[in-house]
Scaffold this active site. Structure first.
Site, PDB file in Angstrom:
ATOM      1  N   THR A  61       5.314   6.804   3.930  1.00 41.71           N
ATOM      2  CA  THR A  61       5.161   5.767   4.957  1.00 41.71           C
ATOM      3  C   THR A  61       5.096   4.447   4.213  1.00 41.71           C
ATOM      4  O   THR A  61       4.351   4.308   3.246  1.00 41.71           O
ATOM      5  CB  THR A  61       3.876   5.969   5.782  1.00 41.71           C
ATOM      6  OG1 THR A  61       2.754   5.923   4.909  1.00 41.71           O
ATOM      7  CG2 THR A  61       3.901   7.292   6.530  1.00 41.71           C
ATOM      8  N   MET A 103       0.845  -1.201   0.000  1.00 43.10           N
ATOM      9  CA  MET A 103       0.000   0.000   0.000  1.00 43.10           C
ATOM     10  C   MET A 103       0.883   1.256   0.000  1.00 43.10           C
ATOM     11  O   MET A 103       1.078   1.849  -1.039  1.00 43.10           O
ATOM     12  CB  MET A 103      -0.927  -0.035   1.210  1.00 43.10           C
ATOM     13  CG  MET A 103      -2.047   0.935   1.102  1.00 43.10           C
ATOM     14  SD  MET A 103      -3.600   0.383   1.794  1.00 43.10           S
ATOM     15  CE  MET A 103      -3.277   0.336   3.529  1.00 43.10           C
ATOM     16  N   CYS A 104       1.431   1.656   1.118  1.00 44.51           N
ATOM     17  CA  CYS A 104       2.293   2.839   1.252  1.00 44.51           C
ATOM     18  C   CYS A 104       1.486   4.146   1.164  1.00 44.51           C
ATOM     19  O   CYS A 104       0.463   4.226   0.502  1.00 44.51           O
ATOM     20  CB  CYS A 104       3.401   2.928   0.210  1.00 44.51           C
ATOM     21  SG  CYS A 104       4.529   1.538   0.274  1.00 44.51           S
ATOM     22  N   GLY A 105       1.979   5.153   1.868  1.00 48.73           N
ATOM     23  CA  GLY A 105       1.374   6.482   1.786  1.00 48.73           C
ATOM     24  C   GLY A 105       2.439   7.468   1.367  1.00 48.73           C
ATOM     25  O   GLY A 105       3.588   7.363   1.787  1.00 48.73           O
ATOM     26  N   ARG A 163      -1.314   3.563   6.239  1.00 55.37           N
ATOM     27  CA  ARG A 163      -1.019   3.054   4.887  1.00 55.37           C
ATOM     28  C   ARG A 163       0.378   2.435   4.824  1.00 55.37           C
ATOM     29  O   ARG A 163       0.691   1.725   3.868  1.00 55.37           O
ATOM     30  CB  ARG A 163      -1.089   4.184   3.841  1.00 55.37           C
ATOM     31  CG  ARG A 163      -2.481   4.713   3.583  1.00 55.37           C
ATOM     32  CD  ARG A 163      -2.472   5.667   2.385  1.00 55.37           C
ATOM     33  NE  ARG A 163      -2.182   4.964   1.152  1.00 55.37           N
ATOM     34  CZ  ARG A 163      -3.103   4.425   0.352  1.00 55.37           C
ATOM     35  NH1 ARG A 163      -4.374   4.528   0.662  1.00 55.37           N
ATOM     36  NH2 ARG A 163      -2.753   3.791  -0.740  1.00 55.37           N
TER      37      ARG A 163
END
Lengths: 302, 227
Positions: free
Chosen positions: A148, A1-3, A32
């Site tokens: 993130t 996912m990652c933000g 995330r």
């Protein structure tokens, strides 16, 4: 996912608040990406026109470095601790000398960024801990990008954390995953480029730095990445002057932009932007697929 | 009127209150304040109630809705009204990716623009977008109606089954097996109904209809060498 997040200040009065604003955006994106967090922060140049962000395995090496630099550079450098990292500033004329001195230390530090505006901080762990540890809130600067991480393509280590910097004052954060990163990496290695991780996003950063160093503008380099990089991505690319945004043609990785008279903000989700000043009056939109967006400072100092 | 505030109440608290049977159908209005991009606001509602959300929401707002009328005074993140079964969802602002995906019934009205994959795999719901829609809208849509007053992005109706897509503006290009089709009387009737429900004064005759060429329904033996 990652933000991923980005904040570009148009109004210089907000510069003392850059760290506080982007720190809050990063915290909002913690779920995330709980594995690691990082920020690239850009500030106006000081009397020193070169700076390195360093990470030492062993803090006793910092003392060693300091005494050597005192001897070699006299007062022509400054050292500042931020969290587990050290920002070393000096004159660009001493750049080669500093690199040699660093490599001769008993335990040589990792260089996370170099340039005259950029500083990169990143650590394994949550973005809340990161923002506190690095005292992000007191950072005064012009723009920044952050990440993130929810790891998919390589290990959860400091070196696998974003942003990735592969050129002077350049860096990249990435949400998505590249499926052809091994073959692109092999091509770049053949061109003499060195890699520090198995991470796909490092490949994207190196790909862009390679194109730029061979004479392309960032915009052209980003457009060519649409053909050469296979996979899903939303990229935010930081430069000394500003940042660029690009999504792949399928554009399934989320991205939201907001613009007011005072700033341009990027977030993986609108949630990241909700505490920015006057966000209710901002123009909010999703960047189009396969379209390069770029915001640049025109300050005299840049 | 009952007021919930996402700065004071947890999302679970609010959703559980809205989902429970003690709610008096049709009488109360529920207000939700400060959504600030929260995910899954007002999902899984089963009663005929009115829910007004003041501000923009994140992923999956109004998902799985049955009977409720949900009105968002703001924009919505990905997957608004995903798998809705009935009821109404009205968005005053824009909608992100895959709005109204896999819905079986009800009406989703988006007053702004909707981005990519709007109405992907829709199975009987109706979606009306007053602005433009992004790429790959109506991908594999099985039944229901997607009505767009503005323009449609690339790959419209790719691999579509029996849903109808009505576009009033320009279409960038059509996806595989999607073609323009005749606008028959029953389609004009459907359009008139949906436009009236959406308070739109435009005429059904201003739209073009797109649907399946049905060439992907069966395997063509002549194509065997392509695989």
């Amino acid at each position: 996912m990652c933000g991923i997040v980005g904040l570009f200040l148009k109004n210089s009065e907000l510069e003392p608040k850059l760290g506080a604003l982007i720190g809050e955006m990063l915290i909002k994106m913690s779920d995330r990406g709980p594995d690691s967090a990082g920020l690239a922060l850009y500030s106006r140049p000081t009397r020193f026109n070169m700076k390195l962000t360093l990470r030492f395995e062993n803090l006793s090496s910092v003392k060693e470095m300091e005494s050597i630099l005192c001897k070699e550079l006299k007062d022509k450098f400054s050292l500042k601790f931020r969290g587990s990292h050290v920002v070393l500033q000096f004159l660009i004329a001493d750049y080669e000398l500093v690199l040699t001195l660093l490599s001769e230390l008993k335990s040589a530090p990792r260089i996370l960024s170099k340039g005259n505006a950029i500083e990169i901080f990143k650590e394994v762990g949550s973005s809340v801990d990161f923002v506190n540890q690095f005292k992000v809130n007191n950072f005064n600067g012009t723009h920044g990008i952050g990440h993130t991480r929810m790891a998919t393509e390589s290990l959860v280590t400091l070196m696998g954390a974003h942003p990735f910097s592969t050129g002077s004052d350049q860096c990249l954060v990435h949400n998505g995953s590249l499926s052809n990163h091994n073959s692109v990496r092999r091509n770049l290695i053949r061109r003499g480029i060195q890699f520090e991780t198995d991470n796909d996003s490092e490949v994207a950063a190196s790909y862009l730095s390679d194109k730029i160093s061979s004479g392309m503008t960032l915009e052209v380099a980003l457009n060519s990445s649409l053909d050469d990089l296979d996979g899903f991505f939303s990229f935010v690319v930081g430069t000394k002057e500003g940042f660029a945004v690009l999504r792949d043609r399928i554009a399934c990785k989320p991205a939201v932009l907001a613009e007011t008279d005072d700033y341009v903000a990027f977030g993986s989700e609108y949630r990241a932007l909700t505490d920015l000043p006057n966000i209710n009056e901002a123009i909010v939109w999703e960047p189009e697929p396969a379209t390069v967006y770029f915001w640049k400072h025109n300050h005299e100092n840049f | 009127m009952k007021i919930f505030d996402l700065e004071k109440h947890s999302l679970r608290e609010i959703n559980q209150s809205l989902q429970t049977s003690e709610i008096t159908e049709g009488k109360k209005i529920y207000e939700i304040r400060n959504p600030k991009g929260s995910h899954a606001v007002a999902v899984g509602l089963k009663a005929k109630i009115n829910v007004n959300i003041h501000g923009s929401t994140g992923y999956y707002c109004g998902g799985m809705n049955q009977k409720a009328k949900i009105h968002v005074f703001g924009s919505v993140g990905p997957g608004v009204g995903e798998n809705m079964m009935s009821g109404d969802i009205i968005i005053e602002g824009d909608a992100s990716q895959y709005a109204g995906a896999t819905g079986h019934g009800g009406v989703l009205l988006i007053k702004g623009n909707a981005s990519s994959r709007c109405g992907i795999s829709m199975k009987g719901n109706d979606i009306v977008v007053l602005g433009n829609i992004g790429h790959m809208a109506g991908f594999m849509a099985q039944s229901g109606n997607l009505v767009v007053l503005g323009n449609a992005g690339e790959g419209l109706g790719d691999s579509i089954y029996e849903a109808n897509i009505f576009v009033r503006g320009k279409v960038s290009n059509l996806g595989a097996d999607c073609i323009e089709k005749d606008m028959r009387k029953e389609h004009l009737v459907t359009l008139k109904r949906l436009l009236k429900k959406s308070n739109c004064s435009v005429k059904p005759q201003e739209f073009r209809r797109f649907g399946s060429a049905r060439t992907l329904y069966n395997f063509e033996i002549d194509n065997v060498n392509l695989y």
